[in-house]
Design a protein around this motif. Structure first.
Motif, PDB file in Angstrom:
ATOM      1  N   THR A 112       1.133  -1.151  -0.059  1.00  0.00           N
ATOM      2  CA  THR A 112      -0.130  -0.001   0.037  1.00  0.00           C
ATOM      3  C   THR A 112       0.887   1.282   0.084  1.00  0.00           C
ATOM      4  OG1 THR A 112      -0.147   0.098   2.411  1.00  0.00           O
ATOM      5  CG2 THR A 112      -1.736  -1.265   1.272  1.00  0.00           C
ATOM      6  N   VAL A 113       0.259   2.415  -0.716  1.00  0.00           N
ATOM      7  CA  VAL A 113       1.013   3.792  -0.485  1.00  0.00           C
ATOM      8  C   VAL A 113       0.171   4.544  -0.119  1.00  0.00           C
ATOM      9  CG1 VAL A 113       2.495   3.021  -2.399  1.00  0.00           C
ATOM     10  CG2 VAL A 113       0.449   3.995  -3.125  1.00  0.00           C
ATOM     11  N   THR A 114       0.651   5.858   0.244  1.00  0.00           N
ATOM     12  CA  THR A 114      -0.322   6.782   1.002  1.00  0.00           C
ATOM     13  C   THR A 114      -0.906   7.758  -0.125  1.00  0.00           C
ATOM     14  OG1 THR A 114       1.814   8.220   1.224  1.00  0.00           O
ATOM     15  CG2 THR A 114       1.145   6.819   3.082  1.00  0.00           C
ATOM     16  N   ALA A 115      -0.112   8.059  -1.143  1.00  0.00           N
ATOM     17  CA  ALA A 115      -0.396   8.961  -2.451  1.00  0.00           C
ATOM     18  C   ALA A 115      -1.558   8.281  -3.351  1.00  0.00           C
ATOM     19  CB  ALA A 115       0.639   9.648  -3.022  1.00  0.00           C
ATOM     20  N   GLY A 116      -2.450   8.808  -3.747  1.00  0.00           N
ATOM     21  CA  GLY A 116      -3.223   8.461  -5.007  1.00  0.00           C
ATOM     22  C   GLY A 116      -2.395   7.806  -5.985  1.00  0.00           C
ATOM     23  N   LEU A 117      -2.751   6.660  -6.596  1.00  0.00           N
ATOM     24  CA  LEU A 117      -2.176   6.081  -7.815  1.00  0.00           C
ATOM     25  C   LEU A 117      -2.724   6.598  -9.181  1.00  0.00           C
ATOM     26  CD1 LEU A 117      -1.941   2.530  -6.132  1.00  0.00           C
ATOM     27  CD2 LEU A 117      -0.087   4.030  -6.717  1.00  0.00           C
ATOM     28  N   PRO A 118      -1.850   7.246  -9.850  1.00  0.00           N
ATOM     29  CA  PRO A 118      -2.331   7.844 -11.198  1.00  0.00           C
ATOM     30  C   PRO A 118      -2.562   6.806 -12.083  1.00  0.00           C
ATOM     31  CG  PRO A 118       0.098   7.826 -10.840  1.00  0.00           C
ATOM     32  CD  PRO A 118      -0.240   7.469  -9.601  1.00  0.00           C
ATOM     33  N   VAL A 119      -3.731   6.952 -12.835  1.00  0.00           N
ATOM     34  CA  VAL A 119      -4.023   6.016 -13.896  1.00  0.00           C
ATOM     35  C   VAL A 119      -4.360   6.906 -15.118  1.00  0.00           C
ATOM     36  CG1 VAL A 119      -4.796   4.393 -12.163  1.00  0.00           C
ATOM     37  CG2 VAL A 119      -6.488   5.824 -13.334  1.00  0.00           C
ATOM     38  N   THR A 120      -4.508   6.206 -16.313  1.00  0.00           N
ATOM     39  CA  THR A 120      -5.151   6.773 -17.381  1.00  0.00           C
ATOM     40  C   THR A 120      -6.187   5.695 -18.051  1.00  0.00           C
ATOM     41  OG1 THR A 120      -3.489   5.883 -18.983  1.00  0.00           O
ATOM     42  CG2 THR A 120      -3.241   8.073 -18.174  1.00  0.00           C
ATOM     43  N   MET A 121      -7.411   6.362 -18.484  1.00  0.00           N
ATOM     44  CA  MET A 121      -8.456   5.437 -18.724  1.00  0.00           C
ATOM     45  C   MET A 121      -8.651   5.643 -20.236  1.00  0.00           C
ATOM     46  SD  MET A 121     -11.346   5.833 -15.541  1.00  0.00           S
ATOM     47  CE  MET A 121     -12.098   4.383 -16.417  1.00  0.00           C
ATOM     48  N   THR A 122      -8.456   4.530 -21.271  1.00  0.00           N
ATOM     49  CA  THR A 122      -8.664   4.494 -22.501  1.00  0.00           C
ATOM     50  C   THR A 122      -9.793   3.430 -22.639  1.00  0.00           C
ATOM     51  OG1 THR A 122      -6.741   5.220 -23.145  1.00  0.00           O
ATOM     52  CG2 THR A 122      -7.882   4.281 -24.908  1.00  0.00           C
ATOM     53  N   VAL A 123     -11.187   3.880 -22.456  1.00  0.00           N
ATOM     54  CA  VAL A 123     -12.272   2.891 -22.475  1.00  0.00           C
ATOM     55  C   VAL A 123     -13.338   3.446 -23.437  1.00  0.00           C
ATOM     56  CG1 VAL A 123     -11.620   2.307 -20.276  1.00  0.00           C
ATOM     57  CG2 VAL A 123     -13.262   3.778 -20.488  1.00  0.00           C
ATOM     58  N   GLU A 124     -14.050   2.417 -23.827  1.00  0.00           N
ATOM     59  CA  GLU A 124     -15.511   2.559 -24.692  1.00  0.00           C
ATOM     60  C   GLU A 124     -16.559   1.620 -24.173  1.00  0.00           C
ATOM     61  OE1 GLU A 124     -14.087  -0.568 -28.321  1.00  0.00           O
ATOM     62  OE2 GLU A 124     -13.958   1.540 -28.635  1.00  0.00           O
ATOM     63  N   GLY A 125     -17.578   1.869 -24.613  1.00  0.00           N
ATOM     64  CA  GLY A 125     -18.591   1.051 -24.247  1.00  0.00           C
ATOM     65  C   GLY A 125     -19.401   1.649 -22.864  1.00  0.00           C
ATOM     66  N   LEU A 126     -19.192   2.936 -22.778  1.00  0.00           N
ATOM     67  CA  LEU A 126     -19.862   3.468 -21.499  1.00  0.00           C
ATOM     68  C   LEU A 126     -21.167   3.921 -21.674  1.00  0.00           C
ATOM     69  CD1 LEU A 126     -16.910   5.915 -20.444  1.00  0.00           C
ATOM     70  CD2 LEU A 126     -17.681   3.917 -19.216  1.00  0.00           C
ATOM     71  N   ALA A 127     -21.970   3.848 -20.638  1.00  0.00           N
ATOM     72  CA  ALA A 127     -23.406   4.495 -20.805  1.00  0.00           C
ATOM     73  C   ALA A 127     -23.211   5.974 -21.117  1.00  0.00           C
ATOM     74  CB  ALA A 127     -24.258   4.378 -19.593  1.00  0.00           C
ATOM     75  N   PRO A 128     -23.758   6.836 -21.460  1.00  0.00           N
ATOM     76  CA  PRO A 128     -23.593   8.231 -21.566  1.00  0.00           C
ATOM     77  C   PRO A 128     -23.314   8.759 -20.311  1.00  0.00           C
ATOM     78  CG  PRO A 128     -25.282   7.558 -22.980  1.00  0.00           C
ATOM     79  CD  PRO A 128     -25.123   6.338 -22.302  1.00  0.00           C
ATOM     80  N   LEU A 129     -21.974   9.559 -20.044  1.00  0.00           N
ATOM     81  CA  LEU A 129     -21.729  10.044 -18.889  1.00  0.00           C
ATOM     82  C   LEU A 129     -22.538  11.106 -18.442  1.00  0.00           C
ATOM     83  CD1 LEU A 129     -17.688  10.042 -19.468  1.00  0.00           C
ATOM     84  CD2 LEU A 129     -19.103   8.404 -18.078  1.00  0.00           C
TER      85      LEU A 129
END
Length: 513
Positions: A142-159
């Motif tokens: 575990t780490v204290t800081a937020g873990l950075p991510v990038t999202m490249t996704v499709e198929g979402l319901a309209p945000l």
């Protein structure tokens, strides 16, 4: 499921865990003893000994596994023997791997099993079971800081506006949110290189590791309404089995196509009025939370691996909703998606929250209390959801009305109370809060928990060292209905309760001498 029930032994739901017997109704002086109380001790042990065991079972997606207990719980144990308004201490004797003993513990009076610096169980049992179930594998980084991510996704319901995504990785005991750094256009059904951070529900970020068998569920939820109930529920899911979080500051890519989740329907007959009728028993100053604050909530949550051993860990929520504190009884039909294996269970609860202006003189601030009802989903839906338990009554401290502000005459006062007027409590949870101010905000009262005690009696003496000189405290006492579970013998089952009800009451401010 973030349940605001009191937890002397840690539970993930509490945040409220966000916090779950076959005991006979007990009088003030009754002992909480099961059949083992009169049984002879194991061969070779003295009649005045107390024995116990401690093991850890870890729940993984592939099944349950026994693991070494590296928590140090046994080494932190001791027993306190009441002697009037004082106590004698008995040290723990480690007798083997996962076993322990206390000697010279009288059988004619309950004793206090103490863990660490401020957790107590008042019991008369001669054999204790401290076994515990934990969600997730050993060795999770575990780490204290937020873990950075990038999202490249499709198929979402309209945000919708300001979307976040829930993230669950049961094998790593992980659950939390992926918080996007910028707001994508409303109505978008895909994201390309969208930056964000993983923020755990537990205050530290778990590092997902595909080489250790961690599967990552990324979940999209959407808003809905049913009468007075406003809620969000899962509608789409992305399952990732080849993802390892980076810990070097680089963003971990999350990519794939979200799939619609088969939607289920549930109708909840929520008798809000049956909870509200007990508000004055919480405290004469209790008021419903304002419309701009947290409201009365309904939660449907997954139970990883099923509920045979109770609810093991916290794996997010299938549905989370609320009604205004001023709402009437609600009969709501909700829809939600469940992306998890059919072997998992589902547990539902409602939480009614109240706030009280209990604070240091000349400051602002409140202390909260709750009434909770929880059960496995099908049982929850098969009956009206109403208060099965009301708060304890007639709180007293050293014989005086504890719902009046008092200057105490002792730092080991005796708290007493009477049974709830509705339902039969199996056990009571007593939680002691210290009130204090920060130098940077001297006009606001903060609270911290300094001790918790479980007892099946209707009295408890605060042990020495809990109350500090010239400090102010509030005590919250929760009556708990725990069918089939004796928490005074097996206190760690508190973390896994499926069927329970809680009703809390509070003292007024108590000033230590």
């Amino acid at each position: 499921m973030r349940v605001p029930m009191p937890l002397p032994f840690p539970r993930a739901w509490t945040s409220v865990r966000l916090l779950t017997a076959l005991l006979l109704p007990l009088g003030v002086s009754a002992l909480s003893c099961g059949d083992d109380a009169s049984s002879p001790p194991p061969s070779g042990e003295a009649q005045d000994s107390v024995t116990g065991q401690r093991s850890i079972t870890r729940r993984l997606e592939t099944g349950d596994t026994r693991a070494r207990d590296t928590t140090g719980v046994i080494d932190s144990l001791s027993v306190l023997i009441p002697q009037g308004d004082a106590f004698e201490t008995r040290p723990v004797i480690v007798t083997g791997e996962g076993t322990f003993r206390f000697d010279d513990v009288p059988q004619d009076t309950p004793y206090y099993l103490k863990r660490g610096s401020g957790t107590y169980v008042v019991t008369g049992h001669r054999q204790l079971d401290l076994d515990e179930y934990v969600l997730g594998r050993e060795g999770v980084v575990t780490v204290t800081a937020g873990l950075p991510v990038t999202m490249t996704v499709e198929g979402l319901a309209p945000l919708d506006a300001r979307p976040n995504f829930e993230m669950v990785a049961p094998n790593a005991g992980a659950a939390g949110l992926i918080v996007l750094e910028s707001e994508p256009p409303a109505g978008s059904t895909q994201l390309t290189g969208q930056p964000g951070h993983y923020r755990s529900s537990f205050g530290r970020q778990e590092v997902i590791d595909e080489t250790r068998g961690d599967r990552l569920y990324v979940l999209q939820s959407q808003s809905n309404t049913s009468g007075d109930l406003n809620y969000r529920s899962i509608t789409r899911a992305l399952s990732l089995t080849q993802t390892t979080f980076q810990t070097n500051g680089q963003a971990t890519p999350l990519a794939g196509t979200f799939q619609p989740v088969a939607m289920k329907e549930a109708t909840v007959d929520w008798r809000r009025s049956s909870f509200e009728v007990h508000r004055a028993a919480v405290h004469p100053l209790a008021v419903p939370l304002g419309t701009s604050s947290v409201r009365h909530t309904l939660i449907l949550a997954p139970a990883p691996g099923g509920v045979a051993q109770g609810v093991v860990g916290y794996a997010g929520e299938l549905l989370s909703g609320s009604i205004l504190a001023a709402s009437q009884d609600v009969k709501a039909t909700v829809v939600y998606g469940d992306p998890y294996p059919a072997t998992w269970g589902v547990v539902a609860n409602v939480v009614h929250r109240y706030q009280l202006p209990l604070r240091l003189r000349g400051t602002t601030g409140t202390v909260g209390a709750s009434l909770v009802d929880q059960a496995e989903l099908q049982a929850f839906l098969s009956r009206p959801v109403e208060a099965r338990l009301s708060p304890p009554t007639r709180l007293q401290v050293d014989g005086r009305d504890a719902q009046q502000e008092h200057d105490l005459t002792s730092r080991t006062p005796l708290l007493t109370w009477e049974a709830p007027s509705v339902g039969t409590a199996n056990v009571y949870d007593v939680r002691i809060f210290r009130l204090y101010k920060e130098s940077g905000e001297p006009d606001f009262t903060y609270t911290e928990t300094v001790a918790t005690l479980l007892t099946a009696q209707r009295q408890v003496r605060i042990p020495p060292g809990v109350l500090q000189p010239e400090q102010a405290y509030v005590v919250r006492i929760g009556a708990m209905l725990t069918p089939g579970v004796d928490l005074t013998r097996s206190p760690y089952q508190l973390n896994t309760l499926v069927d329970y009800a809680v009703a809390e009451t509070l003292t007024s401010v108590l000033h230590a001498p």
